[in-house]
Design a protein around this motif. Structure first.
Motif, PDB file in Angstrom:
ATOM      1  N   LEU A  69       0.994  -1.049   0.173  1.00  0.00           N
ATOM      2  CA  LEU A  69       0.317   0.077  -0.033  1.00  0.00           C
ATOM      3  C   LEU A  69       1.288   1.474   0.211  1.00  0.00           C
ATOM      4  CD1 LEU A  69      -2.677   1.957   0.418  1.00  0.00           C
ATOM      5  CD2 LEU A  69      -2.599   0.808   3.025  1.00  0.00           C
ATOM      6  N   LEU A  70       1.446   1.193   1.095  1.00  0.00           N
ATOM      7  CA  LEU A  70       2.760   2.373   0.868  1.00  0.00           C
ATOM      8  C   LEU A  70       3.528   2.844  -0.339  1.00  0.00           C
ATOM      9  CD1 LEU A  70       3.939   2.132   5.082  1.00  0.00           C
ATOM     10  CD2 LEU A  70       3.015   3.832   3.747  1.00  0.00           C
ATOM     11  N   ALA A  71       4.040   1.600  -0.799  1.00  0.00           N
ATOM     12  CA  ALA A  71       4.934   1.987  -1.644  1.00  0.00           C
ATOM     13  C   ALA A  71       3.771   1.957  -3.236  1.00  0.00           C
ATOM     14  CB  ALA A  71       5.733   0.251  -2.273  1.00  0.00           C
ATOM     15  N   ILE A  72       2.682   1.136  -3.346  1.00  0.00           N
ATOM     16  CA  ILE A  72       2.140   2.099  -4.159  1.00  0.00           C
ATOM     17  C   ILE A  72       1.553   3.444  -4.656  1.00  0.00           C
ATOM     18  CG2 ILE A  72       0.224   2.383  -5.809  1.00  0.00           C
ATOM     19  CD1 ILE A  72      -0.475  -1.000  -5.351  1.00  0.00           C
ATOM     20  N   ALA A  73       0.807   4.004  -3.224  1.00  0.00           N
ATOM     21  CA  ALA A  73       0.510   5.212  -3.115  1.00  0.00           C
ATOM     22  C   ALA A  73       2.082   6.565  -3.005  1.00  0.00           C
ATOM     23  CB  ALA A  73       0.392   6.163  -1.524  1.00  0.00           C
ATOM     24  N   ALA A 321       1.481  12.782  18.559  1.00  0.00           N
ATOM     25  CA  ALA A 321       2.112  12.564  17.143  1.00  0.00           C
ATOM     26  C   ALA A 321       1.556  12.443  15.721  1.00  0.00           C
ATOM     27  CB  ALA A 321       1.605  10.852  16.665  1.00  0.00           C
ATOM     28  N   PHE A 322       1.014  13.468  15.819  1.00  0.00           N
ATOM     29  CA  PHE A 322       0.589  14.085  14.428  1.00  0.00           C
ATOM     30  C   PHE A 322      -0.124  13.495  12.927  1.00  0.00           C
ATOM     31  CE2 PHE A 322       3.515  16.802  16.098  1.00  0.00           C
ATOM     32  CZ  PHE A 322       3.165  17.975  16.663  1.00  0.00           C
ATOM     33  N   GLY A 323      -0.937  12.447  13.898  1.00  0.00           N
ATOM     34  CA  GLY A 323      -1.297  11.554  12.958  1.00  0.00           C
ATOM     35  C   GLY A 323      -1.703   9.926  13.439  1.00  0.00           C
ATOM     36  N   CYS A 324      -2.030   9.369  13.166  1.00  0.00           N
ATOM     37  CA  CYS A 324      -2.287   7.453  13.088  1.00  0.00           C
ATOM     38  C   CYS A 324      -1.503   6.397  12.120  1.00  0.00           C
ATOM     39  CB  CYS A 324      -3.644   7.583  13.694  1.00  0.00           C
ATOM     40  SG  CYS A 324      -4.714   7.412  12.545  1.00  0.00           S
ATOM     41  N   ASN A 325      -1.500   5.522  12.241  1.00  0.00           N
ATOM     42  CA  ASN A 325      -1.543   4.758  11.211  1.00  0.00           C
ATOM     43  C   ASN A 325      -1.763   5.215   9.355  1.00  0.00           C
ATOM     44  OD1 ASN A 325      -2.194   3.077  13.421  1.00  0.00           O
ATOM     45  ND2 ASN A 325      -0.768   1.432  12.181  1.00  0.00           N
ATOM     46  N   VAL A 326      -2.987   6.191   9.915  1.00  0.00           N
ATOM     47  CA  VAL A 326      -3.220   6.786   8.430  1.00  0.00           C
ATOM     48  C   VAL A 326      -2.468   8.115   8.515  1.00  0.00           C
ATOM     49  CG1 VAL A 326      -5.275   7.920   6.670  1.00  0.00           C
ATOM     50  CG2 VAL A 326      -5.547   5.605   8.114  1.00  0.00           C
ATOM     51  N   GLY A 327      -2.222   8.986   8.748  1.00  0.00           N
ATOM     52  CA  GLY A 327      -1.890   9.842   8.830  1.00  0.00           C
ATOM     53  C   GLY A 327      -0.222  10.288   8.693  1.00  0.00           C
ATOM     54  N   ALA A 328      -0.362   9.689   9.716  1.00  0.00           N
ATOM     55  CA  ALA A 328       1.278   9.538  10.390  1.00  0.00           C
ATOM     56  C   ALA A 328       1.657   8.352   9.464  1.00  0.00           C
ATOM     57  CB  ALA A 328       1.391   8.862  11.028  1.00  0.00           C
ATOM     58  N   MET A 329       1.149   7.041   9.627  1.00  0.00           N
ATOM     59  CA  MET A 329       2.219   6.227   8.538  1.00  0.00           C
ATOM     60  C   MET A 329       1.821   6.394   7.236  1.00  0.00           C
ATOM     61  SD  MET A 329       2.697   2.526   9.301  1.00  0.00           S
ATOM     62  CE  MET A 329       1.055   1.261   8.643  1.00  0.00           C
ATOM     63  N   VAL A 330       0.606   5.505   6.688  1.00  0.00           N
ATOM     64  CA  VAL A 330       0.248   5.739   5.503  1.00  0.00           C
ATOM     65  C   VAL A 330       0.047   7.213   4.957  1.00  0.00           C
ATOM     66  CG1 VAL A 330      -1.233   5.875   3.525  1.00  0.00           C
ATOM     67  CG2 VAL A 330      -1.280   3.602   5.517  1.00  0.00           C
ATOM     68  N   ILE A 333       4.529   8.674   4.759  1.00  0.00           N
ATOM     69  CA  ILE A 333       5.702   8.131   4.485  1.00  0.00           C
ATOM     70  C   ILE A 333       4.987   8.605   3.379  1.00  0.00           C
ATOM     71  CG2 ILE A 333       6.175   5.697   4.118  1.00  0.00           C
ATOM     72  CD1 ILE A 333       6.478   4.922   6.943  1.00  0.00           C
ATOM     73  N   SER A 334       4.498   8.231   2.194  1.00  0.00           N
ATOM     74  CA  SER A 334       3.969   8.112   1.004  1.00  0.00           C
ATOM     75  C   SER A 334       3.895   9.561   0.327  1.00  0.00           C
ATOM     76  CB  SER A 334       2.372   7.477   0.349  1.00  0.00           C
ATOM     77  OG  SER A 334       1.912   8.638   0.772  1.00  0.00           O
ATOM     78  N   THR A 335       4.142  10.778   1.623  1.00  0.00           N
ATOM     79  CA  THR A 335       4.244  11.894   1.030  1.00  0.00           C
ATOM     80  C   THR A 335       5.474  12.711   0.989  1.00  0.00           C
ATOM     81  OG1 THR A 335       3.271  12.707   2.688  1.00  0.00           O
ATOM     82  CG2 THR A 335       1.925  12.699   1.127  1.00  0.00           C
ATOM     83  N   GLY A 336       6.861  11.505   1.741  1.00  0.00           N
ATOM     84  CA  GLY A 336       8.153  11.447   2.300  1.00  0.00           C
ATOM     85  C   GLY A 336       8.101  12.734   3.439  1.00  0.00           C
ATOM     86  N   SER A 337       7.415  12.373   3.805  1.00  0.00           N
ATOM     87  CA  SER A 337       7.857  13.162   5.468  1.00  0.00           C
ATOM     88  C   SER A 337       8.488  12.103   6.060  1.00  0.00           C
ATOM     89  CB  SER A 337       6.311  13.192   6.581  1.00  0.00           C
ATOM     90  OG  SER A 337       6.832  13.732   7.994  1.00  0.00           O
ATOM     91  N   VAL A 338       9.858  12.641   7.229  1.00  0.00           N
ATOM     92  CA  VAL A 338      10.305  11.535   7.881  1.00  0.00           C
ATOM     93  C   VAL A 338       9.698  11.278   9.131  1.00  0.00           C
ATOM     94  CG1 VAL A 338      13.088  11.979   9.829  1.00  0.00           C
ATOM     95  CG2 VAL A 338      12.758  12.783   7.009  1.00  0.00           C
ATOM     96  N   HIS A 339       8.511  12.239   9.414  1.00  0.00           N
ATOM     97  CA  HIS A 339       7.722  11.784  10.705  1.00  0.00           C
ATOM     98  C   HIS A 339       7.647  10.372  10.782  1.00  0.00           C
ATOM     99  CE1 HIS A 339       4.048  13.147   9.543  1.00  0.00           C
ATOM    100  NE2 HIS A 339       3.454  12.675  11.326  1.00  0.00           N
TER     101      HIS A 339
END
Length: 363
Positions: A69-73, A321-330, A333-339
């Motif tokens: 999911l992360l790779a495709i996004a 934490a500025f997000g959950c599994n969606v807002g922070a992880m998916v 990461i998929s938009t290039g955020s180090v956080h």
């Protein structure tokens, strides 16, 4: 089948209402939300369960589907962000002490509550009692976390780091793919030691991952910002608190910001995250009308209390934490955020504790 026909009609009318009285963007985002909810519920795509299965059973199938999911996004989102920097924004969060603490607590709490932000939404839509009760606690926690966020950031914070802005689209995409590949190899090696795992690839989870990635990309294009969940929860509770004269946003570090103050004053139907969340609930409800939800065992009083406390901590910690599994992880990461990468490490460490607490209370 008749229930689904009625639901389809009701959702169609609501989409038309949004189209006519709000905006075409909000109408489209509601439909995207329905798709997200239907996929999450139909595929039982659980971020929390995937992590727990890796920890408890050394079954990497759920985690590997999440990495797909992360790779495709990322493959689509990062080039889009580089090409349209003025129209699209990334899910960036500051590198802070609150991020470290919040992600760790969230990782533990989501295992106890058996759901992250999206998991709580779609399971509530399926009518699972504990998650239905957790949802308002999640919203309360998210609101209080946002109200206290200024104090937490004073403990120490650095500006957000965007891989796209820092290194460019090509390098950002390469670094993201390398990070995902490393996580995939680690998960693969971990799963190989478990003889009970028949395969590290789950067809249903992979189909769900592909569909979720497509819908997340559509959300970015339509909304101009990545898919998020917890902001909507906090906004709902903040509106209630303000209407009841229990909260004055004036001067608050978070809700006093112009964009958040405006969200408090305008209709919830104008909020991007809220309308997508409503769609997720609707999509899960539509799935529940097609087939029976999973049977749930009766919980003890202690389990209810622990679950509700975990739900509150989910909301509070996700805001820190500025997000959950969606807002922070998916989305991160998929938009290039180090956080987003820091969030994953800390949340997984928290999950190692959370699965043990969950086991102790007999969930």
């Amino acid at each position: 089948m008749s229930h689904r026909i009625w639901l389809t009609g009701a959702f169609s009318l609501f989409a038309l209402f949004l189209l006519w009285f709000v905006s075409i963007r909000q109408s489209l985002l509601f439909l995207v939300g329905i798709g997200l909810g239907a996929v999450l519920a139909g595929a039982r795509f659980g971020f929390t369960t995937g992590w727990r299965n890796l920890i408890n059973q050394r079954d990497a199938s759920g985690v590997l589907a999440q990495l797909v999911l992360l790779a495709i996004a990322a493959a689509v989102s990062i080039p889009l962000l580089a090409a349209f920097p003025g129209e699209l924004s990334a899910a960036l969060g500051p590198l802070s002490i609150s991020l470290l603490i919040g992600a760790f607590v969230f990782g533990a709490a989501m295992q106890i509550a058996d759901g992250c932000g999206s998991g709580t939404l779609y399971k509530a839509g399926l009518g699972i009692p504990l998650n239905m009760a957790i949802l308002p606690m999640f919203a309360l926690g998210s609101f209080l976390g946002s109200a206290h966020l200024g104090w937490w950031l004073e403990l120490g914070a650095y500006q957000p780091v965007s891989l796209v802005s820092t290194y460019g689209a090509s390098a950002a995409l390469l670094l993201t793919f390398l990070g995902l590949a490393l996580l995939a190899v680690m998960s693969w090696l971990w799963s190989k030691t478990a003889p009970s795992v028949k395969s590290v690839w789950n067809k249903t989870a992979l189909i769900g991952a592909v569909l979720l990635a497509i819908l997340a990309i559509l959300n970015l294009i339509i909304a101009g910002q990545p898919w998020g969940v917890v902001y909507g929860f906090g906004l709902w509770a903040a509106k209630i608190a303000q209407a009841a004269h229990l909260f004055d946003p004036t001067g608050n570090a978070f809700w006093g910001q112009p964009v958040n103050a405006q969200a408090l004053q305008q209709s919830v139907f104008l909020d991007i995250t809220s309308i997508t969340n409503i769609g997720i609930l609707a999509g899960a409800l539509w799935i529940s009308a097609r087939k029976n939800t999973d049977a749930t065992k009766a919980l003890t009083t202690t389990q209810w209390v622990v679950g509700l406390v975990a739900g509150f901590l989910l909301g509070y910690s996700s805001r820190l934490a500025f997000g959950c599994n969606v807002g922070a992880m998916v989305s991160g990461i998929s938009t290039g955020s180090v956080h987003g990468w820091i969030w994953v490490v800390m949340a997984f460490m928290g999950s190692l504790i959370g699965v043990r607490i969950r086991r102790y209370y007999g969930y």
